[in-house]
Write a protein that holds these residues in place. Sequence first.
Motif, PDB file in Angstrom:
ATOM      1  N   HIS A 192      -0.140  -6.633   9.624  1.00 12.55           N
ATOM      2  CA  HIS A 192       0.134  -5.362   9.175  1.00 12.55           C
ATOM      3  C   HIS A 192       1.509  -4.699   9.368  1.00 12.55           C
ATOM      4  CE1 HIS A 192      -4.366  -4.453   8.028  1.00 12.55           C
ATOM      5  NE2 HIS A 192      -4.234  -5.638   8.535  1.00 12.55           N
ATOM      6  N   LEU A 202      -5.352   1.020   9.203  1.00  9.74           N
ATOM      7  CA  LEU A 202      -4.390   0.622  10.148  1.00  9.74           C
ATOM      8  C   LEU A 202      -5.280   0.751  11.528  1.00  9.74           C
ATOM      9  CD1 LEU A 202      -0.756   1.971   9.807  1.00  9.74           C
ATOM     10  CD2 LEU A 202      -1.375  -0.419  10.392  1.00  9.74           C
ATOM     11  N   VAL A 217       4.232  -1.489   8.887  1.00  9.47           N
ATOM     12  CA  VAL A 217       4.452  -0.069   8.242  1.00  9.47           C
ATOM     13  C   VAL A 217       6.035   0.009   7.839  1.00  9.47           C
ATOM     14  CG1 VAL A 217       4.577   2.315   8.770  1.00  9.47           C
ATOM     15  CG2 VAL A 217       2.697   0.651   9.666  1.00  9.47           C
ATOM     16  N   VAL A 234       0.805  -1.264  -0.097  1.00 10.94           N
ATOM     17  CA  VAL A 234       0.015  -0.113   0.067  1.00 10.94           C
ATOM     18  C   VAL A 234       0.898   1.130   0.046  1.00 10.94           C
ATOM     19  CG1 VAL A 234      -1.769   1.481   1.383  1.00 10.94           C
ATOM     20  CG2 VAL A 234      -2.072  -1.124   1.274  1.00 10.94           C
ATOM     21  N   CYS A 235       0.945   2.101  -0.994  1.00 12.83           N
ATOM     22  CA  CYS A 235       1.486   3.289  -1.079  1.00 12.83           C
ATOM     23  C   CYS A 235       0.640   4.427  -2.007  1.00 12.83           C
ATOM     24  CB  CYS A 235       2.593   3.226  -1.900  1.00 12.83           C
ATOM     25  SG  CYS A 235       3.751   4.620  -2.256  1.00 12.83           S
ATOM     26  N   PHE A 295      -4.029   5.271   4.988  1.00 15.40           N
ATOM     27  CA  PHE A 295      -3.452   4.640   6.151  1.00 15.40           C
ATOM     28  C   PHE A 295      -4.233   4.663   7.356  1.00 15.40           C
ATOM     29  CE2 PHE A 295       0.314   7.063   4.088  1.00 15.40           C
ATOM     30  CZ  PHE A 295       0.907   5.823   3.541  1.00 15.40           C
ATOM     31  N   TYR A 350       2.496  -1.116   4.529  1.00 15.08           N
ATOM     32  CA  TYR A 350       2.184   0.190   4.109  1.00 15.08           C
ATOM     33  C   TYR A 350       3.505   1.297   4.103  1.00 15.08           C
ATOM     34  CZ  TYR A 350      -2.375  -1.075   6.363  1.00 15.08           C
ATOM     35  OH  TYR A 350      -3.325  -1.581   6.497  1.00 15.08           O
ATOM     36  N   PHE A 357       4.711   4.630   4.287  1.00 16.54           N
ATOM     37  CA  PHE A 357       4.286   5.939   4.808  1.00 16.54           C
ATOM     38  C   PHE A 357       5.497   7.033   4.738  1.00 16.54           C
ATOM     39  CE2 PHE A 357       3.577   9.128   8.239  1.00 16.54           C
ATOM     40  CZ  PHE A 357       2.226   9.267   8.352  1.00 16.54           C
TER      41      PHE A 357
END
Length: 384
Positions: free
Chosen positions: A101, A92, A103, A14-15, A89, A80, A82
């Motif tokens: 999950h 989360l 980060v 995820v970005c 986000f 993710y 970040f």
Amino acid sequence: MSNSKLKNIRISIVCPWFLRGDAVGHSANDYYNALRETGFSNVRALGVRNDFPDMNFELCEDAKSLEENRWFRQSDLIVYHFAIHHELFEALGNPKKTGKHVVCFHNVTPKHLMPKRIWDVIDRSFAQIALFKNADAIWVDSRENSEELTRQSIKDLPFIELPIAVDRPAIGALEDKPTRQIDLMCVGRFFSSKGILDIVDALAKVKRMTNRHFVLRLVGNTDFSDPEYIREVKERVCLYGLGENVDFIGKVDEVTLARVFRQSHVLVSASYHEGFCVPVIEGLRAGMIPVTYDAGNLRWIAGGRGRTVTTGNVDGLADTLVEIIEGVAESFDDPAAPVLPLDGGMKSAQQFSKDAKTYASSFSFDNFTGRLERAVTHVFETNA
């Protein structure tokens, strides 16, 4: 979990923006490619924009669309990326989330170093970091990023350091570069946090302190830069009469970028904040001596293979650039002579090139894939 079963897990990267010319976007793309290369066949990228057509990408614009995405809901691992606030986000914080999950934290530039128009976004970015407490693990690019999360009270979670993969430009050697002049290079976005004005101010002093001819090339994707700051930089260059010493190139293609790296001797960064700083490793790969401030990860990124200056000390930056320019010029006559005054001691051009090549190669994509595979395994072993 057995290795064969682990390699069959579903993974979401995820970005918000998988952008070319952006360090975070490139890093997220590297995660995708590295996982696929090490045998994780079920990997998809989720976000708002994608510049990498070879990725299996699905559009998700906010937390709601992400949580409703079938692949995301069925994923065993969500990573993710970040670096700034985004609605994605917020997923989360969903107490009903499933899977592991993680980060990957790329740091956030403090608002006092950014244009006022985005201060609100920076405030929301630091506030959103509180959601990291809901993650199963944290992966950081650098020691600096780990320490920043500690300052933000994110702790009691597994932390793993995964330096960004850097496989460009081609490996070069200082002693093989042109000797007609000293070529300096500054590469990156044009924002006040990058300290470009400090570099221009320092070069005005350098010009009075040495008879060596030098040229600084300013390279960066202006699509992501501050137009007002670019204007101010150009005006300052004119004010000091540095037209022959500063070449504002701006956005370039890959061929031109590779050529500038190949011919340049010194990489200059007066950045006031860096969570990693890919250009330093790129410069070392190209056989360039990095001269930087000591802000954030710049204090550690070169490992003594360049020169660091107290952040904001323009006079110190000028003095250091003169020392390096003189040292490089002397090395033209004898590449084996220890005439380069580096933080790690006096080195010859040949020894510097050897050390820089070995060190920069440790950030290769192949090494990164091995680190990432072990990190994924650790998540499932730790949280079994």
